[in-house]
Design an enzyme around this catalytic site. Sequence first.
Site, mmCIF file in Angstrom:
data_model
loop_
_atom_site.group_PDB
_atom_site.id
_atom_site.type_symbol
_atom_site.label_atom_id
_atom_site.label_comp_id
_atom_site.label_asym_id
_atom_site.label_seq_id
_atom_site.Cartn_x
_atom_site.Cartn_y
_atom_site.Cartn_z
ATOM 1 N N GLY A 193 0.808 -1.214 0.000
ATOM 2 C CA GLY A 193 0.000 0.000 0.000
ATOM 3 C C GLY A 193 0.837 1.258 0.000
ATOM 4 O O GLY A 193 0.344 2.347 0.312
ATOM 5 N N LYS A 194 2.108 1.118 -0.398
ATOM 6 C CA LYS A 194 2.990 2.286 -0.408
ATOM 7 C C LYS A 194 2.874 3.085 -1.701
ATOM 8 O O LYS A 194 3.136 4.285 -1.721
ATOM 9 C CB LYS A 194 4.443 1.835 -0.211
ATOM 10 C CG LYS A 194 4.721 1.210 1.156
ATOM 11 C CD LYS A 194 6.160 0.711 1.252
ATOM 12 C CE LYS A 194 6.450 0.118 2.633
ATOM 13 N NZ LYS A 194 7.845 -0.404 2.730
ATOM 14 N N ILE A 195 2.531 2.421 -2.791
ATOM 15 C CA ILE A 195 2.385 3.068 -4.096
ATOM 16 C C ILE A 195 1.053 2.660 -4.694
ATOM 17 O O ILE A 195 0.645 1.502 -4.582
ATOM 18 C CB ILE A 195 3.534 2.667 -5.045
ATOM 19 C CG1 ILE A 195 4.870 3.193 -4.511
ATOM 20 C CG2 ILE A 195 3.295 3.205 -6.452
ATOM 21 C CD1 ILE A 195 6.065 2.784 -5.346
#
Length: 369
Positions: A306-308
Amino acid sequence: MTDQHEHSQQQHKSNLLSGSQILPHRVRPNMTVTELIDEQFQAYNGARLNEAARVFAERMLNPELDVTVGLTMAGALTPAGLGGCVLTLMEYGFVDFIISTGANLYHDIHHALAMSLHRGDFRLDDVKLQEEGVIRIYDILFNDKVLLDTDAFVRESLRSLPNRPISTSELHYHLGQQLLKLGVKPEYSVLAQAAAWNVPIYTSSPGDSSIGMNVARNALEGSQLTLDPLADVNETTAIVHHSTRNGVIILGGGSPKNFYLQTQPQLWEVLGIQKGGHDYFVQITADAPHWGGLSGATPSEAVSWGKIKPDQLNDAVVVYGDSTIALPLLTAYAVSKAQPRPRRELYARRREMLDELKEAYETGKQARP
């Protein structure tokens, strides 16, 4: 059915061959960096640098997209003079906040105090260097007195800080202000100019450098000044939460890379605030993904955390190579292609953004398990 199948195959083949044609452009005298990258960097890692330059200049710096740009720095960049690129990016409003190893910030101070670092040879005898009192960073050489005098400056600067826990952004702003007042050449210093332009700078592992080591020395003398990494977590997350869109230039990898990227899991996983991930990602690294290390971790892997954002992978580029080569090219391309942006002055807005984050956290509590 056969005709339809052949038509589908032709259409698929056409899509595969839709990229720009590769041509053997001649190199001309007095070509600009922009022309060189646009015309010569057509394949392999050169093409990745071309993509990175375009994502940065045409997407991340597009005023209509309103992207808050972070810069992370690992590796000995400031001793090599790469602080000049960072100064340019801040001056043009192309970098809004920085996460760096403490070593880069410590060695940045040398330049502001007009202490000499010299080009040298990486094949020298390190035993003889030690006997002569000369420090080596690969092919960079300097007198060991540079360390001792910089330490003395840092310790003296610490005396005027509050005797309590502070964020590293407060520490670096204070050191920058001291360099603006007392430095011989503060215009050479990332710390000094970041303070002048209200660009917050964070260190994800503050004890892992000579700046932190001098804070530790003062603690032995009874100082209650400590560096609070939790405050840094909240401040960087607040910046990302406040922003319309987020993008990052990652030099190297390591802890600064993760400290930036973790702001999105901090929002959705820990605080229950859904922002979807970062929008733009450019990394310059010499590390490969198959060793399982963080520095080589791909943007695709970051999607799983869920970082990018999944639909932004076309705007996520990794350049495999040396930051000392790629960063000047990337900087020159950006200042040639993009218009200067108003500086966001995020350091002065930290309290406002933290209040916004707290309000969103309280509102979202009911949605979390």
